[in-house]
Write an enzyme that holds these catalytic residues in place. Structure first.
Site, PDB file in Angstrom:
ATOM      1  N   PRO A 110      35.925  32.685  38.166  1.00 41.58           N
ATOM      2  CA  PRO A 110      36.429  31.340  38.466  1.00 41.58           C
ATOM      3  C   PRO A 110      37.945  31.303  38.291  1.00 41.58           C
ATOM      4  O   PRO A 110      38.455  31.366  37.180  1.00 41.58           O
ATOM      5  CB  PRO A 110      35.713  30.452  37.450  1.00 41.58           C
ATOM      6  CG  PRO A 110      35.355  31.359  36.326  1.00 41.58           C
ATOM      7  CD  PRO A 110      35.106  32.701  36.928  1.00 41.58           C
ATOM      8  N   ASP A 123      41.294  34.247  35.053  1.00 39.83           N
ATOM      9  CA  ASP A 123      39.843  34.119  35.018  1.00 39.83           C
ATOM     10  C   ASP A 123      39.488  33.101  33.940  1.00 39.83           C
ATOM     11  O   ASP A 123      39.671  33.362  32.750  1.00 39.83           O
ATOM     12  CB  ASP A 123      39.223  35.489  34.709  1.00 39.83           C
ATOM     13  CG  ASP A 123      37.699  35.482  34.764  1.00 39.83           C
ATOM     14  OD1 ASP A 123      37.100  34.388  34.718  1.00 39.83           O
ATOM     15  OD2 ASP A 123      37.107  36.582  34.836  1.00 39.83           O
ATOM     16  N   HIS A 124      38.969  31.950  34.363  1.00 45.36           N
ATOM     17  CA  HIS A 124      38.716  30.871  33.404  1.00 45.36           C
ATOM     18  C   HIS A 124      37.544  31.171  32.473  1.00 45.36           C
ATOM     19  O   HIS A 124      37.322  30.447  31.500  1.00 45.36           O
ATOM     20  CB  HIS A 124      38.468  29.551  34.152  1.00 45.36           C
ATOM     21  CG  HIS A 124      39.035  28.357  33.460  1.00 45.36           C
ATOM     22  ND1 HIS A 124      39.330  28.344  32.113  1.00 45.36           N
ATOM     23  CD2 HIS A 124      39.351  27.115  33.907  1.00 45.36           C
ATOM     24  CE1 HIS A 124      39.802  27.165  31.767  1.00 45.36           C
ATOM     25  NE2 HIS A 124      39.832  26.395  32.836  1.00 45.36           N
ATOM     26  N   ARG A 125      36.784  32.220  32.752  1.00 47.62           N
ATOM     27  CA  ARG A 125      35.749  32.624  31.797  1.00 47.62           C
ATOM     28  C   ARG A 125      36.389  33.199  30.544  1.00 47.62           C
ATOM     29  O   ARG A 125      35.852  33.085  29.436  1.00 47.62           O
ATOM     30  CB  ARG A 125      34.835  33.696  32.412  1.00 47.62           C
ATOM     31  CG  ARG A 125      34.040  33.249  33.629  1.00 47.62           C
ATOM     32  CD  ARG A 125      33.274  34.409  34.238  1.00 47.62           C
ATOM     33  NE  ARG A 125      34.169  35.485  34.671  1.00 47.62           N
ATOM     34  CZ  ARG A 125      33.756  36.638  35.192  1.00 47.62           C
ATOM     35  NH1 ARG A 125      32.455  36.860  35.333  1.00 47.62           N
ATOM     36  NH2 ARG A 125      34.612  37.555  35.564  1.00 47.62           N
TER      37      ARG A 125
END
Length: 469
Positions: A263, A439-441
């Site tokens: 994401p 990467d929003h994870r």
């Protein structure tokens, strides 16, 4: 004589195929152990392959420009000796055409006893691919009927079990790629269901061209003549179809995989980089940087390394299989490079441990190697953070897509002279915009924002390269 086979190797980057760019030898040429015989293009890199034995070139299985699967035999070499090792293979082909892959290991027994480096085509099991039989393995006494049944399949590289893939020789497959024809949709007219060049031309012709489909029925020998018109007409077409292969194919797969797996979030910051530009000019005349290339990218790279040190969690990777976040205590700094073959991202190993002169030298070598098309697969593996300098094209910035396996990428925009408020007054200043995709994870908004702000703060006040380092 003894014929040994050299297979298309996996050079260590998990590739499944490679395109033959250039042959350095021809049938009849003498070769020695370690001699480079072919240049191939894998996913993003051109690689020269050495032959692992002495002998005389017997056959080149594929022409230049052909894409070949890993494990396929690409060249055979006569290494001398008696014909005894070849004899057992011939009866097996004649008696049981469907068992062709079983006969091959008998001829390759001598190779298994020697060294087996992956680079030169060993390490792929014989059962992993089905390949055409050597011409020397079919003795004269064999009946005509079995040969007619098996040869087209073996020359095509597919046995009877490979019914899920159309049968066609490599030149025909290349023609289909060039014309944008899906072989699965082509009706074969060749012996035993083999697709011919005429079949491909016929499939590429416009639908209204009825005479093209009737020609083979009326006069099979003249079939190639009617199909020439559609090919010539395509030169004036409003569209051109370019086969997707090599670097473009690898880049597309990587970008799609990254965009739909991680994401993405992108943040931007615009700031005054004037002091850094002044420092660049000062360093150019510094004796410690004599003979080294000094440019804004060098100091931006150094600023990134300092910001990573201040925000170490930005330098991480997501391990989906193990359900773990892998924190990297080193920085392999990737630099996106535009080359004649397409975009590649080689990286500077352990860039965090390099001094400014060392980093300058590494950047220069990386760029020069990329432009020459000599970047190795190893140089593009193991990156942890990437910089892409889109400013060289005159654009302000972009929204970069993550390099697979990394958590962040920084896009550098063009540096332009703009009106800027400096010490309470509007003055012309050097201004640029940075964009950070992450990467929003792995990276929360707070971490991403702090990292980006640190990079900008260092470039606004480059003395922080010392105070924050």
């Amino acid at each position: 004589m003894t014929i040994r086979e050299f297979k298309m190797p996996d050079v260590g980057e998990g590739l499944t195929e490679a395109e033959i760019l250039k042959w350095y030898v021809q049938p009849g040429d003498a070769v020695t152990d370690g001699q480079v015989v072919i240049e191939v293009e894998t996913a993003k890199a051109a690689v020269e392959l050495p032959i692992p034995f002495d002998g005389t070139v017997d056959e080149l299985r594929f022409p230049e420009g052909t894409t070949v699967a890993v494990g396929e035999v690409i060249i055979t070499v006569n290494v001398g000796g008696g014909a005894e090792p070849e004899a057992p293979a011939a009866p097996a082909v004649a008696a049981a055409p469907a068992q062709e892959p079983v006969a091959e290991p008998a001829a390759e027994e001598p190779a298994a006893e020697g060294r087996q480096p992956v680079l030169v085509g060993y390490g792929v099991s014989a059962s992993s691919t089905k390949r055409r039989a050597r011409k020397t393995t079919t003795p004269a006494p064999v009946a005509a009927a079995p040969v007619a049944v098996t040869v087209p399949e073996q020359l095509n590289g597919h046995g009877p079990a490979a019914g899920d893939r159309p049968l066609a020789k490599p030149p025909v497959r290349k023609l289909a790629k060039d014309l944008g024809v899906d072989l699965a949709s082509v009706t074969p007219t060749g012996p035993d269901g083999v697709i011919t060049r005429e079949d491909v031309h016929r499939a590429a012709a416009p639908a209204p061209a009825a005479p093209v489909t009737e020609a083979p029925v009326v006069a099979p020998a003249a079939a190639p003549a009617p199909v020439a018109a559609p090919v010539a007409a395509s030169l004036d077409a409003r569209e051109t179809r370019v086969p997707i292969k090599g670097v473009r194919k690898a880049t597309a797969a990587a970008m799609v995989g990254s965009a739909f797996t991680a994401p993405h979030v992108t943040e931007f910051i615009t700031f005054d980089i004037t002091r850094t530009m002044k420092l660049v000019e000062e360093l150019k005349s510094d004796k410690d940087m004599a003979g080294l290339r000094v440019n804004p990218l060098l100091l931006i790279a150094k600023a990134v390394l300092v910001a990573v040190k201040r925000n170490p969690d930005i330098n991480a990777a997501w391990d989906e299989a193990s359900q773990e976040i892998v924190l990297k205590h080193y920085v392999n700094l990737g630099i996106a490079a535009a080359t004649p073959r397409g975009l590649i991202v080689p990286n500077i190993k352990d860039a965090h441990a390099q001094t400014l002169p060392e980093l300058s030298k590494s950047l220069s070598e990386l760029v020069a190697t990329a432009r020459e098309g000599k970047t190795t697969p190893a140089a593009m593996q193991g990156g942890t953070f990437t910089i892409t300098n889109v400013g060289v094209f005159g654009v302000d910035t972009g929204t970069p897509i993550l390099n697979p396996g990394e958590s962040a990428i920084l896009a550098v925009g063009a540096i332009k002279l703009q009106p800027w408020v400096h010490k309470g007054k509007v003055k012309p200043r050097q201004v640029t915009t940075l964009a950070l995709s992450f990467d929003h994870r792995l990276v929360d908004g707070e971490l991403g924002s702090k990292f980006l702000a640190d990079v900008a703060a260092i470039l606004e006040e480059p003395k922080r390269l010392i105070t924050w380092a």
